[in-house]
Write a protein that holds these residues in place. Structure first.
Motif: not given
Length: 221
Positions: A18-24, A53-57, A90-93
């Motif tokens: 995903x590229x946005x912090x709020x995941x649905x 911010x940055x790559x997270x999992x 999650x990773x910033x675009x």
């Protein structure tokens, strides 16, 4: 209730980026139901929020997803057709510079080319192919070889053809519809990584599961 006696079919992949912090739930799952209004609402339900911010999992359990849906639609019957644990990355675009892509491509191509060339030369030197071909040529023709005969030419063509046929790939062209051996190995490698991530998350108690109140993926790398 609008959701009474309704069936919701859900299907999630094992690894989702995903590229946005709020995941649905709509970001993680493919869903289908005869109740389109309920379906639209379920897609907007938030399941994870990344704070950094940055790559997270993080790893989200299917039970957490079911609990999230039942929190809004307690009577709906959920049928899972996909994975039981979903890895959310999650990773910033951010698009890397084009020059960086060129540098990486050239580096990988150079390492692959010289590595393969060295392996072939080491094999030929180890089994002394030159001497072997010389003996075969002299046995068949009665003349000494000058090092450049039909045997060397056929061997070079055969090695090239064998590599192309084995890897089933040349540039963008495939010789058959089957996946290449490299693709198969990459998929096996990806499966091993995903299995390890899920198992590590479960052992460390970091999986977002049913009963978990913290749905932040910030500390789950």
């Amino acid at each position: 209730m609008a959701s009474e006696n309704k069936i919701l079919y859900i299907k999630g992949s094992r690894d989702v980026e995903v590229t946005k912090p709020d995941v649905t739930l709509g970001d993680l799952l493919s869903m289908e139901s005869t109740d389109k209004l309920m379906l639209a609402k379920v897609r907007t339900l938030k399941i994870v929020r990344f704070k950094k911010s940055g790559r997270q999992r993080c790893v989200v359990s299917l039970l957490k997803i079911i609990a999230c849906i039942h929190g809004e639609f307690p009577q709906v019957d959920i049928q899972n057709l996909g994975e039981t644990d979903i890895i959310v990355t999650y990773e910033d675009q951010k698009t890397p510079a084009f020059a960086w892509h060129i540098i990486k491509t050239v580096f990988v191509a150079a390492v692959t080319f010289f590595g393969a060339a060295f392996s072939i030369m080491a094999f030929n030197n180890d089994v002394d192919v030159t001497k072997l071909f010389g003996q075969i040529y002299e046995l068949m023709t009665g003349q000494e070889t000058n090092g450049y005969t039909v045997l060397e030419i056929a061997y070079s063509v055969g090695v090239t053809a064998g590599i192309l046929i084995f890897f089933n790939h040349f540039g963008k062209k495939r010789f058959t519809v089957d996946p290449t051996p490299m693709e198969i190995q990459m998929r096996l490698y990806e499966n091993d990584i995903q299995t390890t991530l899920i198992e590590n998350s479960e052992r460390r108690g970091e999986e977002i599961d049913v009963g978990t109140t913290d749905t932040s993926g910030s500390n789950r790398n």
